[in-house]
Design a protein around this motif. Structure first.
Motif, PDB file in Angstrom:
ATOM      1  N   GLY A 118      67.913  19.589  26.095  1.00  0.00           N
ATOM      2  CA  GLY A 118      67.583  19.228  27.685  1.00  0.00           C
ATOM      3  C   GLY A 118      66.815  17.822  27.562  1.00  0.00           C
ATOM      4  N   THR A 119      66.495  17.616  28.626  1.00  0.00           N
ATOM      5  CA  THR A 119      65.628  16.412  28.893  1.00  0.00           C
ATOM      6  C   THR A 119      64.379  16.746  29.633  1.00  0.00           C
ATOM      7  N   SER A 120      63.255  15.798  29.390  1.00  0.00           N
ATOM      8  CA  SER A 120      62.018  15.931  29.998  1.00  0.00           C
ATOM      9  C   SER A 120      61.551  14.367  30.257  1.00  0.00           C
ATOM     10  N   ILE A 121      60.841  14.527  31.678  1.00  0.00           N
ATOM     11  CA  ILE A 121      60.551  13.138  31.861  1.00  0.00           C
ATOM     12  C   ILE A 121      58.924  13.435  32.487  1.00  0.00           C
ATOM     13  N   ARG A 122      58.058  12.687  31.936  1.00  0.00           N
ATOM     14  CA  ARG A 122      56.818  12.755  32.397  1.00  0.00           C
ATOM     15  C   ARG A 122      56.101  11.474  33.069  1.00  0.00           C
ATOM     16  N   ILE A 123      55.908  11.466  34.186  1.00  0.00           N
ATOM     17  CA  ILE A 123      55.284  10.465  34.980  1.00  0.00           C
ATOM     18  C   ILE A 123      53.840  10.691  35.097  1.00  0.00           C
ATOM     19  N   LEU A 124      53.026   9.556  34.967  1.00  0.00           N
ATOM     20  CA  LEU A 124      51.661   9.658  35.282  1.00  0.00           C
ATOM     21  C   LEU A 124      51.396   8.579  36.194  1.00  0.00           C
ATOM     22  N   ILE A 125      51.009   8.996  37.480  1.00  0.00           N
ATOM     23  CA  ILE A 125      50.492   7.867  38.364  1.00  0.00           C
ATOM     24  C   ILE A 125      48.961   7.958  38.707  1.00  0.00           C
TER      25      ILE A 125
END
Length: 126
Positions: free
Chosen positions: A115-122
């Motif tokens: 699978g795939t994971s995306i981590r966004i930090l804003i």
């Protein structure tokens, strides 16, 4: 399809750029889960981390090779007739850059068959 949404109370009223999550969830479904035999899972989770909001979008789809991942991140993934160009990811990156002017992070990881994971930090403050 199993969908898991977790939104911490501390971030429920935080605004994020319009159309920042939809392309990522759509990609997880179309390119990750639909291409997989059997059940799949998509998870979206948002929590407060110090002075930031951390958003995780994960799927249990087919995943990508490191080369394919690099192409997607550069918007050079190819076959645009099938919608496999990386354009959705590029649009999200442009929105984040425009709104947060480099004060954010975007990390995408993938493993074939996992699978795939995306981590966004804003930042919490504009």
């Amino acid at each position: 399809l199993e969908v898991n949404l977790q939104l911490a109370e501390s971030v429920r009223k935080i605004n994020i750029p319009c159309m920042s999550l939809q392309p990522l969830v759509e990609n997880a479904l179309v390119h990750g889960i639909e291409a997989k035999l059997g059940p799949g899972r998509i998870s979206v989770c948002a929590t407060k981390k110090k002075d930031n909001v951390e958003i995780l979008v994960e799927d249990s789809g087919v995943g990508m090779t490191p080369e394919r991942l690099e192409q997607v991140l550069k918007g050079q993934a190819g076959d645009s007739r099938r919608g496999v160009s990386g354009l959705g990811v590029q649009n999200v990156l442009q929105r984040l850059d425009h709104c947060f002017m480099g004060r954010h992070t975007f990390k995408m990881q993938s493993q074939v068959g996992k699978g795939t994971s995306i981590r966004i930090l804003i930042p919490l403050t504009p």
